[in-house]
Write a protein that holds these residues in place. Sequence first.
Motif, PDB file in Angstrom:
ATOM      1  N   PHE A   1      -5.651   9.424  -5.314  1.00  0.00           N
ATOM      2  CA  PHE A   1      -6.018   8.149  -4.712  1.00  0.00           C
ATOM      3  C   PHE A   1      -5.836   8.242  -3.204  1.00  0.00           C
TER       4      PHE A   1
ATOM      5  N   GLN B   1      11.567   8.165  -8.927  1.00  0.00           N
ATOM      6  CA  GLN B   1      10.770   8.835  -7.896  1.00  0.00           C
ATOM      7  C   GLN B   1      10.420   7.863  -6.774  1.00  0.00           C
TER       8      GLN B   1
ATOM      9  N   LEU C   1       5.258  15.654  -7.745  1.00  0.00           N
ATOM     10  CA  LEU C   1       5.374  14.535  -8.673  1.00  0.00           C
ATOM     11  C   LEU C   1       4.667  14.851  -9.980  1.00  0.00           C
ATOM     12  N   LYS C   2       3.624  15.646  -9.888  1.00  0.00           N
ATOM     13  CA  LYS C   2       2.911  16.013 -11.103  1.00  0.00           C
ATOM     14  C   LYS C   2       3.533  17.261 -11.738  1.00  0.00           C
TER      15      LYS C   2
ATOM     16  N   TYR D   1      11.606   8.607  -3.012  1.00  0.00           N
ATOM     17  CA  TYR D   1      10.622   8.919  -1.980  1.00  0.00           C
ATOM     18  C   TYR D   1      10.203   7.714  -1.139  1.00  0.00           C
ATOM     19  N   ILE D   2      10.462   6.497  -1.633  1.00  0.00           N
ATOM     20  CA  ILE D   2      10.068   5.329  -0.844  1.00  0.00           C
ATOM     21  C   ILE D   2      11.250   4.422  -0.514  1.00  0.00           C
TER      22      ILE D   2
ATOM     23  N   GLU E   1       0.827  -1.223   0.000  1.00  0.00           N
ATOM     24  CA  GLU E   1       0.000   0.000   0.000  1.00  0.00           C
ATOM     25  C   GLU E   1       0.857   1.266   0.000  1.00  0.00           C
ATOM     26  N   THR E   2       2.072   1.140   0.530  1.00  0.00           N
ATOM     27  CA  THR E   2       2.935   2.324   0.599  1.00  0.00           C
ATOM     28  C   THR E   2       3.188   2.890  -0.800  1.00  0.00           C
TER      29      THR E   2
ATOM     30  N   ALA F   1      12.661   4.293   3.297  1.00  0.00           N
ATOM     31  CA  ALA F   1      12.100   3.135   3.996  1.00  0.00           C
ATOM     32  C   ALA F   1      13.192   2.183   4.458  1.00  0.00           C
TER      33      ALA F   1
ATOM     34  N   LEU G   1      -3.601   0.893 -10.696  1.00  0.00           N
ATOM     35  CA  LEU G   1      -2.720   0.040  -9.890  1.00  0.00           C
ATOM     36  C   LEU G   1      -2.794  -1.412 -10.344  1.00  0.00           C
TER      37      LEU G   1
ATOM     38  N   PRO H   1      -1.824   6.577 -15.385  1.00  0.00           N
ATOM     39  CA  PRO H   1      -1.457   7.494 -14.299  1.00  0.00           C
ATOM     40  C   PRO H   1      -0.438   8.560 -14.713  1.00  0.00           C
ATOM     41  N   GLN H   2       0.355   8.248 -15.761  1.00  0.00           N
ATOM     42  CA  GLN H   2       1.335   9.244 -16.187  1.00  0.00           C
ATOM     43  C   GLN H   2       0.666  10.460 -16.834  1.00  0.00           C
TER      44      GLN H   2
ATOM     45  N   TRP I   1       7.926   8.864   6.502  1.00  0.00           N
ATOM     46  CA  TRP I   1       9.199   9.578   6.636  1.00  0.00           C
ATOM     47  C   TRP I   1       9.128  11.009   6.119  1.00  0.00           C
TER      48      TRP I   1
ATOM     49  N   ALA J   1      -7.584   3.347 -10.608  1.00  0.00           N
ATOM     50  CA  ALA J   1      -6.405   4.115 -10.204  1.00  0.00           C
ATOM     51  C   ALA J   1      -5.173   3.748 -11.017  1.00  0.00           C
TER      52      ALA J   1
ATOM     53  N   ILE K   1      -4.567  11.480 -11.114  1.00  0.00           N
ATOM     54  CA  ILE K   1      -5.487  10.673 -10.314  1.00  0.00           C
ATOM     55  C   ILE K   1      -5.195  10.879  -8.836  1.00  0.00           C
TER      56      ILE K   1
ATOM     57  N   TYR L   1       1.111   2.676  -3.402  1.00  0.00           N
ATOM     58  CA  TYR L   1      -0.088   3.045  -4.163  1.00  0.00           C
ATOM     59  C   TYR L   1      -0.202   4.534  -4.489  1.00  0.00           C
ATOM     60  N   PRO L   2      -0.083   5.406  -3.479  1.00  0.00           N
ATOM     61  CA  PRO L   2      -0.263   6.828  -3.835  1.00  0.00           C
ATOM     62  C   PRO L   2       0.728   7.284  -4.902  1.00  0.00           C
ATOM     63  N   LEU L   3       1.954   6.774  -4.839  1.00  0.00           N
ATOM     64  CA  LEU L   3       2.945   7.187  -5.831  1.00  0.00           C
ATOM     65  C   LEU L   3       2.661   6.580  -7.199  1.00  0.00           C
ATOM     66  N   TYR L   4       2.314   5.289  -7.201  1.00  0.00           N
ATOM     67  CA  TYR L   4       1.996   4.643  -8.480  1.00  0.00           C
ATOM     68  C   TYR L   4       0.813   5.331  -9.152  1.00  0.00           C
ATOM     69  N   SER L   5      -0.210   5.647  -8.351  1.00  0.00           N
ATOM     70  CA  SER L   5      -1.402   6.237  -8.959  1.00  0.00           C
ATOM     71  C   SER L   5      -1.131   7.661  -9.442  1.00  0.00           C
ATOM     72  N   LEU L   6      -0.003   8.227  -9.002  1.00  0.00           N
ATOM     73  CA  LEU L   6       0.386   9.541  -9.520  1.00  0.00           C
ATOM     74  C   LEU L   6       1.304   9.390 -10.734  1.00  0.00           C
ATOM     75  N   GLY L   7       1.518   8.140 -11.136  1.00  0.00           N
ATOM     76  CA  GLY L   7       2.344   7.896 -12.310  1.00  0.00           C
ATOM     77  C   GLY L   7       3.829   8.064 -12.060  1.00  0.00           C
ATOM     78  N   ALA L   8       4.271   7.824 -10.813  1.00  0.00           N
ATOM     79  CA  ALA L   8       5.682   8.002 -10.492  1.00  0.00           C
ATOM     80  C   ALA L   8       6.546   6.951 -11.181  1.00  0.00           C
TER      81      ALA L   8
END
Lengths: 250, 252
Positions: free
Chosen positions: B78, A162, B101-102, A166-167, A148-149, A171, B54, B71-72, B88, B52, B76, A151-158
């Motif tokens: 989420f 990145q 990021l965007k 950031y992870i 889940e950690t 981590a 994913l 997503p790119q 962190w 999303a 979105i 998910y927010p980055l993947y859904s932003l297309g990272a």
Amino acid sequence: MMKKSKVVFQAYLCGLVFLLVLWQAAAFWIQLPIIPAPDLVFGRLSEIFADKIAIHAAYSLWRIVAGILLAVTIGYPLGLIMGYFMRADRYLAPLVYLTYPVPKIALLPVLMLLAGVGELSKIIMIFLIVVFQIVVALRDGIRAIPAETYYPLYSLGAGFWQVFRYILVPATLPNFITAIRVAMATAVSVLFFTETFGTQYGMGYFIMDAWLRVNYLEMYTGIVILSLMGLLLFGVLDLIEGHVCRWQMK
Amino acid sequence: MIAIENLAVAYQSARQENMALQDVSLTVPQGTVCAVIGPSGCGKSTLLKVVAGLIRNYTGSVRINGEKVNPQKLCIGFMPQNYGLLPWQTAGENIRLACRLKGGWSADKKEQMHDLCQKLGIENLLNRYPQELSGGQQQRVSLARVFLLEPDILLMDEPFSALDAITREEMQDVFRDLWEDAGITTMLVTHYVEEALYLGQQIVLMSSSPGTVAEVMDNRWQGSRSWEDLPDFFVKGQELREKIKAMGARPV
């Protein structure tokens, strides 16, 4: 913050005093030259540190740092790849598992033959022993990140970099620092062994030399320096951890 | 607009292939909230993950504003159940990260963030790390993050379920308030009947094994808490509960 550092300083001081008292008591009860009293050792240390021990300490410190740096340079990306890309792990894990348990110290003669008896073979020896700890710690650190950690980055297309920044890096920092800590202790003991061959510098050489000359006082000064070196390295690491892993501090 | 047609998702387990979603078709009109409700294990979260971007291994079509999920290209927002804050990073860094990021951190955004944080009452918490915040505060930070991003669509996976009842209602109001200003097309997965009735213009009822859409209903109760005391609202809630129960689960 000031208050906390004061507490830490006091704790270090207490530890130091406790060990000195123990040492003094042992010296008092046993009354043999093989356990000299601490004041004698520190007296000798202050006499010979600048022109006799400093150079040995510098050599040892350099070898430890170089060995660990080399191990990080190779182990960090390797562990990262193995942790993040399952397929890479499938092929690399057997290699790591097969070579990790090989007693590297036993390879020292081979290493000396190939890399010479000088600096390189000593640094490579430290590298060989320490690199596996870093690889495994990093890989397992990445595995432990919950899906889940991401998910927010993947859904932003990272992209990978990145996610890396950031992870993956933050981590695994606590794991990584623990691995360095363990590696450092290992490096010191490996170093001691390798420095008894083919060199005239280093704390290992200094202590063995004093021992062979039955100069217990100097031998103990060497041991004290090694211990202080450990304190310095661990202290620096603690400082770094407190700074970069602030989010973990309770 | 989110348009889903004949969506099917299979999970590959050790022995066999399990269908998580089958034949799901659904349209969420531009600028509305669609509440997805159903028994646990009916694939609500899976559906959200597909939208999303994913989960990429599916059949059928999912289009957002006429384009394939990417997503790119799309923006979105989420919001997972655990708020998705990186432990962190401080609250402030977490809020800024999505925009960074965007590729859009500007003086404009900075000002917007200031206003948004003030509105949400978190302007004094921005230097704290997520674990130093309460559940409600983390939720506010997470809301600030997605609303500052101004995404094309907003996806929320049981966002309020980890909160206590009073905080939950408070956060539903906060969300409602923000949403009315921004009007973002939203899919909201929930297992609270009242939440679905309060927030969703459209309620999608899902059934399990395999997960599919059982019923889509327009919801005339959304948007006001004052209706919650009316007998009709109560009856509607009971009716929904019965339907979910009939699908083999116990709604809260």
